[in-house]
Design a protein around this motif. Sequence first.
Motif, short mmCIF file in Angstrom:
data_model
loop_
_atom_site.label_atom_id
_atom_site.label_comp_id
_atom_site.label_asym_id
_atom_site.label_seq_id
_atom_site.Cartn_x
_atom_site.Cartn_y
_atom_site.Cartn_z
N PHE A 1 0.69 -0.36 0.05
CA PHE A 1 -0.08 -0.09 -0.20
C PHE A 1 1.01 0.84 -0.18
CE2 PHE A 1 -2.61 3.31 1.58
CZ PHE A 1 -3.78 2.78 1.07
N GLN A 2 2.54 1.28 0.41
CA GLN A 2 2.75 2.60 0.57
C GLN A 2 3.33 2.57 -0.30
OE1 GLN A 2 2.81 0.44 3.55
NE2 GLN A 2 2.41 1.39 4.96
N GLN A 3 3.71 1.73 -1.66
CA GLN A 3 3.78 2.58 -3.00
C GLN A 3 3.19 2.61 -3.89
OE1 GLN A 3 5.98 -0.41 -0.93
NE2 GLN A 3 7.38 1.70 -0.49
N THR A 4 1.85 1.63 -3.59
CA THR A 4 0.47 1.80 -4.32
C THR A 4 -0.25 2.15 -3.84
OG1 THR A 4 -0.51 -0.07 -3.82
CG2 THR A 4 1.64 -0.55 -5.80
N GLY A 5 -0.03 3.46 -3.34
CA GLY A 5 -1.45 3.67 -2.74
C GLY A 5 -3.06 2.66 -2.73
N GLY A 6 -3.21 1.79 -2.67
CA GLY A 6 -3.66 0.98 -3.28
C GLY A 6 -4.62 0.82 -4.23
N ASN A 7 -4.34 1.92 -5.42
CA ASN A 7 -4.75 1.87 -6.35
C ASN A 7 -4.71 0.53 -7.59
OD1 ASN A 7 -5.56 4.60 -6.03
ND2 ASN A 7 -3.62 5.14 -6.59
N TRP A 8 -2.94 -0.14 -7.97
CA TRP A 8 -3.34 -1.55 -8.18
C TRP A 8 -2.36 -2.85 -7.14
CZ3 TRP A 8 2.03 -2.42 -8.86
CH2 TRP A 8 2.98 -1.90 -8.84
N ILE A 9 -2.03 -3.23 -7.73
CA ILE A 9 -1.89 -4.53 -7.33
C ILE A 9 -1.17 -5.78 -7.73
CG2 ILE A 9 -3.80 -6.09 -6.43
CD1 ILE A 9 -2.26 -5.94 -3.44
N PHE A 10 -0.20 -6.67 -7.33
CA PHE A 10 0.26 -7.72 -7.70
C PHE A 10 -0.55 -9.20 -8.01
CE2 PHE A 10 4.55 -5.89 -8.40
CZ PHE A 10 4.73 -5.65 -10.49
N LYS A 11 -1.17 -9.60 -9.41
CA LYS A 11 -1.80 -10.16 -9.05
C LYS A 11 -1.61 -11.89 -10.04
CE LYS A 11 -6.94 -11.88 -11.05
NZ LYS A 11 -7.57 -11.67 -10.86
#
Length: 416
Positions: A354-364
């Motif tokens: 969350f610190q790097q993406t701000g909750g906008n994306w994630i590795f799925k």
Amino acid sequence: MDIPLEKKRFTKSRMLILGGSILLFAFIVFVIISSSGASKLNVERERITISEVTQGAFQEAIPVNGIVLPITTIYLDAVEGGRVEEKFVEDGAMMKKGAPILRLSNTDLELSLVNQETAVYNLLTQMQIQQNSARQNTINRLNQLTDVKNSLIEAERVYNLNKRLYDKDAIGRQDLIASENEYNYQKQRMELAQQVVAQDSIATNQELSQAQSSYQRTRTALELMRKKVGDLVVKAPVDGRLTSLDAEIGQSKTKGERLGQIDVLSGFKVRVAIDEHYIARIYSGQVGTFSFNGKAYTLEIKKVYTQVTNGRFQVDMHFQGDVPEGIRRGQTLQIRVALSQEKQAVLIPKGGFFQQTGGNWIFKLEANGNTAYRQPIQLGNQNTEYYEVVDGLHPGDKVVTSGYDNYEEIQELVLN
């Protein structure tokens, strides 16, 4: 005859040059393909955290720290300033209501009390003298009224006698007129004397009432002064434990200065500091939970202090139900304060991503579990354990939730 030798088309040197050219061309093609496609990064599976997206009960909550305090604290302030002359108890002592704690001295206040007492006694003496004077004046007025009344009676007797004598021609008309004038004169004197006595009575009562009121005001002022001097002895206002006593023999204390406090030990509350970001979402009646000695306990917000200091505001929470055994004043508790009702939601465990993406994306992760691609997502609320997923993922999906410190430009993770 010489036999001509056929020249070889593929010599060793040509073969090396051809092989090198092929490798160079393949490398160039690889670089072009790599640069034109998504950037990849090989990572060790053991160095990342893979979590599964789940469906479950979710309640938004924030973690806070609270300090255990007595249910009621009575502060001891110096009602009057003075010098500490005597300490009757030490800090931490159990006090009974009305028990003395320390004694201050204030020469100016004590001298004012003496002057006030003298003023009261002087006023009382003056009032007694005034009462005696008024009483004597009333007596004199009454004596004068009695004399006038006696003179009227005598004048009336003489007038009536002269009328009878005049009717019998025993006296002349001049004597009758003289007695009649005297009689009328004494009647006027009688009326005037009665008015004087009545007005004197009214004036005397007014003077006595004013003197009495002045005396009562002075007496009230004296009682207040005595109370102020009595306040130099600081006493316990309630039963409880004396804490934070700040007074030493010979120390000067100003009026209103904090001397200590009495902690009422009939119960406890928890003072909690919360980030000002949540001030609009905190109100009386909200609950929080914490664990103590392996058992869960519930607290309820009873009072919200809206003043913000250093980016935080405070609330007071009271225990619902049982109070943990062995809990002590000043103890710190880790509390989860609920900000919403419990509901069903898609959840991701909290992690460093969350610190790097701000909750906008994630590795799925793909179905084979060997690669992971960027997936746009939308997160909602959060608590101490989970993020609420609004869009982009479904229960059963697997995602990388560890930190993305080196993944800013990476589009694909290859898991080894």
